[in-house]
Write an enzyme that holds these catalytic residues in place. Structure first.
Site, mmCIF file in Angstrom:
data_model
loop_
_atom_site.group_PDB
_atom_site.id
_atom_site.type_symbol
_atom_site.label_atom_id
_atom_site.label_comp_id
_atom_site.label_asym_id
_atom_site.label_seq_id
_atom_site.Cartn_x
_atom_site.Cartn_y
_atom_site.Cartn_z
ATOM 1 N N GLU A 90 -15.438 48.433 -79.023
ATOM 2 C CA GLU A 90 -14.629 48.970 -77.934
ATOM 3 C C GLU A 90 -13.677 50.049 -78.454
ATOM 4 O OE1 GLU A 90 -15.606 48.389 -75.152
ATOM 5 O OE2 GLU A 90 -15.516 46.307 -74.485
ATOM 6 N N ASP A 132 -25.440 42.730 -81.257
ATOM 7 C CA ASP A 132 -24.310 41.952 -80.745
ATOM 8 C C ASP A 132 -24.753 40.778 -79.889
ATOM 9 O OD1 ASP A 132 -25.279 43.550 -78.701
ATOM 10 O OD2 ASP A 132 -23.418 44.660 -78.394
ATOM 11 N N HIS A 168 -18.469 52.975 -75.982
ATOM 12 C CA HIS A 168 -18.683 51.986 -77.058
ATOM 13 C C HIS A 168 -20.148 51.935 -77.483
ATOM 14 C CE1 HIS A 168 -19.335 48.573 -73.901
ATOM 15 N NE2 HIS A 168 -20.502 48.833 -74.447
ATOM 16 N N ASN A 217 -17.311 53.550 -71.599
ATOM 17 C CA ASN A 217 -16.128 53.975 -72.362
ATOM 18 C C ASN A 217 -16.493 54.488 -73.764
ATOM 19 O OD1 ASN A 217 -16.762 51.663 -73.729
ATOM 20 N ND2 ASN A 217 -14.956 50.501 -73.120
#
Ligand code: GLP
Length: 264
Positions: A144, A67, A139, A137
């Site tokens: 996400e 990413d 990811h 979280n």
């Protein structure tokens, strides 16, 4: 699924670096999927050490990063390009042309650009070993919560939690990117082998949900339960909320005795 419980962050880094080095030694043209984040720094430090002192050769290795932030140039100090350059690429003998990182400066035609990134992975023969960190979280990459579990490389809006977590790396008053280009969960599930690392208690909940919770888009790392060859390497803190630790240790002991290649 293999869960390797280590005591410290250094042991996590070492185990991961050994697996990557093993993959390079077995296949000098190996295609690696690479990740950024603090968790990866020790892994890359160890790989650089192996390059310098054990002649670990990167000359035929091909890499694809997961990413990149959207809207910042590669030269930005907080770009993932800069991170990779600083911690790995500038210190090993990998040719510039073998390195692939999504371009955060594209401003339109995201889908066409992302399809080209996917095509480049396919043209290279697919990713042999994918290294992953994990967000608080749950990811992976920048997939996400509520990302499609079949998602491919695309532009993704960052969650408030991720923006908050990653803001500390940016200067005070500096604008934090709100979006990123990330490979998808579907892309990650097609890699041949996955190694996910987590350290520190801020990751404990995400790790427990990813390994022992239901497969759910609300914790995208849980999709790895569907992968045929995934190894989670966690330190004591990150593994502290796992319920089946004794069983994972038993599996690990048996794996070391019967299939040691899975850990090297
Ligand atoms: C970012 C990256 C992820 C990484 C995560 C955790 O969000 N896109 O790939 O896993 O950070 O980073 P850290 O290792 O710093 O906790």
């Amino acid at each position: 699924m293999l869960v390797v419980l280590q005591r410290t962050k250094d042991e996590v880094s070492l185990q991961a670096a050994q697996m990557i080095a093993g993959a390079i030694r077995r296949n000098p043209s190996v295609r690696l999927g690479l990740a950024t984040g603090d968790t990866m720094i020790g892994v890359y430090r160890e790989l650089v050490r192996m390059h310098r002192t054990e002649r670990l050769d990167f000359s035929r290795v091909v890499t694809f990063n997961l990413d990149e932030y959207l809207g910042i140039p590669p030269s930005h100090p907080q770009s993932f390009h800069s991170f990779m350059q600083q911690h790995l690429f500038s210190q090993v003998n990998i040719p510039r042309t073998s390195i692939h990182i999504p371009d955060g400066t594209i401003a339109h035609d995201y889908d066409a650009y992302c399809e080209k990134y996917e095509q480049a992975i396919r043209d290279a023969g697919g990713i042999d070993l994918q290294l992953l960190g994990i967000g608080r979280n749950g990811h992976i990459g920048f997939n996400e919560p509520m990302s499609s579990l079949g998602s491919r490389t695309r532009m993704k809006e960052l969650s408030a939690e991720t923006i908050e977590d990653n803001r500390r790396a940016f200067g005070p008053g500096e604008e934090m990117p709100q979006c990123a280009i990330t490979v998808g969960i579907g892309t990650i599930l097609e890699t041949r082998r996955v190694v996910l690392l987590a350290t520190g208690d801020s990751k404990a909940e995400a790790i427990a949900k990813s390994i022992e919770g239901p497969v759910s888009a609300s914790v995208t790392a849980s999709a790895l339960q569907l992968h045929r060859d995934v190894t989670f390497i966690v330190d004591e803190e990150a593994g502290s909320k796992l319920a089946q630790k004794a069983y994972y240790d038993h599996v690990l002991k048996m794996t070391r005795a019967l299939m040691p290649e899975r850990l090297s």
